[in-house]
Structures are given as C-alpha cells and as structure tokens.
Design an enzyme around this catalytic site. Structure first.
Site, PDB file in Angstrom:
ATOM      1  CD  GLU A 176      -3.032  -1.123   0.210  1.00  3.90           C
ATOM      2  OE1 GLU A 176      -3.020  -0.223  -0.654  1.00  3.90           O
ATOM      3  OE2 GLU A 176      -3.871  -2.034   0.243  1.00  3.90           O
ATOM      4  CG  HIS A 220      -4.756  -0.311   5.466  1.00  2.43           C
ATOM      5  ND1 HIS A 220      -6.136  -0.323   5.422  1.00  2.43           N
ATOM      6  CD2 HIS A 220      -4.362  -1.482   4.898  1.00  2.43           C
ATOM      7  CE1 HIS A 220      -6.540  -1.446   4.844  1.00  2.43           C
ATOM      8  NE2 HIS A 220      -5.486  -2.168   4.522  1.00  2.43           N
ATOM      9  CG  HIS A 248      -9.152  -3.353   1.716  1.00  2.00           C
ATOM     10  ND1 HIS A 248      -8.272  -2.959   0.738  1.00  2.00           N
ATOM     11  CD2 HIS A 248      -8.364  -3.832   2.715  1.00  2.00           C
ATOM     12  CE1 HIS A 248      -7.032  -3.193   1.120  1.00  2.00           C
ATOM     13  NE2 HIS A 248      -7.059  -3.717   2.329  1.00  2.00           N
TER      14      HIS A 248
HETATM   15  P1  13P Z   1       0.986  -5.499   3.019  1.00  2.00           P
HETATM   16  O1  13P Z   1       1.397  -6.755   3.728  1.00  2.00           O
HETATM   17  O2  13P Z   1       1.628  -5.394   1.660  1.00  2.00           O
HETATM   18  O3  13P Z   1       1.225  -4.287   3.878  1.00  2.00           O
HETATM   19  O4  13P Z   1      -0.561  -5.593   2.705  1.00  2.00           O
HETATM   20  C1  13P Z   1      -1.495  -5.718   3.736  1.00  2.00           C
HETATM   21  C2  13P Z   1      -2.789  -5.061   3.421  1.00  2.00           C
HETATM   22  O5  13P Z   1      -3.601  -4.911   4.297  1.00  2.00           O
HETATM   23  C3  13P Z   1      -3.064  -4.622   2.023  1.00  2.00           C
HETATM   24  O6  13P Z   1      -4.176  -3.800   1.985  1.00  2.00           O
HETATM   25 ZN    ZN Z   2      -5.531  -4.049   3.691  1.00  2.00          ZN
END
Ligand code: 13P
Ligand code: ZN
Length: 262
Positions: free
Chosen positions: A114, A137, A209
C-alpha cells in the site's frame, strides 16, 4: 543501528500500536500497514547510504524530496511488527527526483504493497502543511462488515450513525468517516480516491477492505479507529439483541457540538 531518543520513541510507538492491532483482531495474517514520516526526528539518517537500488514509486511525490519514512514491510504480520518493528519494516528515503525511493535500513524488506497510498497521503499532508506524521491502515471486522451494506456507503450515513451510538465518537472522531468506493488494494486509484476523502476526513473506509487513518502520531490514528469500532459494536450488539438502536437525538448531538467546540 543506533537511533536517537525521538526516533526510538516512534519505533516504540509502532511496536505498541501494531500489538493493539493484533490484539483487536484487526490484523489477520499480514493485514494492515503503517508509515511514519520521521524526516524531522532523525536528521542523522539524511547522510545514510542507500543499501538497495532505487525503486520507482509510480508517480511523483513532489513535496517529499529527501523525506524519510519508517514503513512496515509487505507480507509482515502485525503481531511480529509489534515484537520487532525494525525486523519487519524498513526506513526509506525519497530520492531527489521525487519519483523513486531508496532503502536505508534494513536489508531484504520491501515496503508495504500500500506504499502508493501511504506516500501519496504524506505528500498531500505536506501540501497542506499538516502536522500529521502517521498513516495507518487496518482491517477492523465490525466496520468492514458495515461497508458491505450499500445504504451505509452514502455520504455521511455511517458518520451520523456511528456518532449517535456514544458521545465519545462524536467528540473524538469529529470529522467522521469518509467512504472510498472499492478499489484494488495497493493501486494508485485507491491512493487517489483516498486523498480525495482525506480533504474532509481523518479516517476513511476502504469499502469491503479496511480503514485508513491519519494523525499527528499513531496513538491518535489508532484511537479514532478504535472509537468508531466501538460505535459499530454497539450498533451490531443492539441489532443482535433484536432492536434498532435509538441513537443520540439531534438535540443531544447539537449539545455535544457546543460543549466540545466541534
Ligand atoms: P501489506 O502486507 O503489503 O502491507 O498488505 C497488507 C494489506 O492490508 C493490504 O491492503
Ligand atoms: Zn488491507
């Protein structure tokens, strides 16, 4: 590598908050990611040599020239980030051309998928001369569940519903919850749509998501998501007990707005 006190405090904050994400059940497998703009806290990192070739960002982050970030690694689990942020994340510096980044610590860890969203947001925060340094996130089950119901996705429907569940949410998440329609994880489209919402909100829902929050630090960002999640739980618990929760009245909400200067 030896870090100064301010940077050590930030790394401790990453450890603390990533642990909460796991304990909350918001971080299945490698779910979620964190970035922190540490440019002003670690001037000594400016002279560090890159330890890996430059990597293309995919767009220009013109306000982040030579900015330095801690970012969690892609595929890394929050429960292990919590144990050792630096073994599960990296420190990157934006190159002079603002189109590439280079890793300055640690070896063999690629930043989160991300990264487009994280960097686009930090760039936007610079444009706004914002004091916000942290972007987070995560995947809070209750809030994501609510994003599977189309009527909740209309502008500010969820904001008002969640605000009305408990006074704290109105007071401590005063801008509410922006909605970003579903976009491919890790895409530039997701980054662009997120920025659009961050013009008015500090926390946004990525439909079906997860949630993303920005704040002066990770504790602020976490607390806003936690407060919204509490409201979501009160709503769901009420529905499970067989009734639709009444919610605070408009009058009570107005009273809060005045009392808390919102
Ligand atoms: P990453 O492991 O690449 O950080 O991805 C996790 C995620 O929540 C993608 O939205
Ligand atoms: Zn995610």
């Amino acid at each position: 590598m030896k870090y100064n006190k301010q940077l050590s405090d930030i790394i401790s904050q990453v450890a603390q908050i990533s642990g909460y994400l796991w304990e909350k059940g918001w971080a299945e497998r490698n779910g979620g990611n964190i970035s922190y703009n540490i440019t002003e806290f670690a001037p000594e990192l400016m002279s560090f040599e890159a330890i890996a070739p430059e990597v293309e960002i995919g767009f220009e982050v013109s306000h982040l020239k030579n900015a330095i970030f801690y970012v969690t690694g892609t595929g890394k689990r929050m429960r292990y980030v919590s144990q050792s942020p630096l073994d599960n994340g990296s420190i990157i510096r934006i190159c002079d051309d603002c189109r590439h980044y280079e890793t300055i610590a640690e070896y063999d860890i690629r930043p989160t998928s991300e990264l487009p969203s994280h960097l686009a947001i930090h760039d936007y925060l610079q444009v706004r001369s914002s004091s916000y340094k942290a972007v987070m996130h995560t995947h809070p089950t209750d809030l994501i569940a609510m994003s599977h119901h189309t009527p909740f996705l209309k502008k500010d429907v969820l904001t008002h519903l969640l605000w009305s569940m408990i006074p704290e949410t109105r007071a401590f998440c005063p801008k509410g919850l922006g909605i970003v329609p579903y976009k491919l994880p890790g895409s530039v489209e997701l980054a662009t749509a997120t920025i659009e919402q961050l013009k008015n909100y500090d926390v946004v829902m990525w439909e079906k998501h997860g949630v993303l929050a920005v704040g002066e630090n990770l504790i602020e960002a976490f607390d806003m998501i936690d407060t919204l999640s509490k409201s979501a739980q009160i709503y769901m618990d009420s529905r499970m007990m067989g009734f639709i929760p009444e919610g605070l009245s408009d009058l009570q909400m107005d009273e809060l707005r005045e009392a808390f200067n919102l």
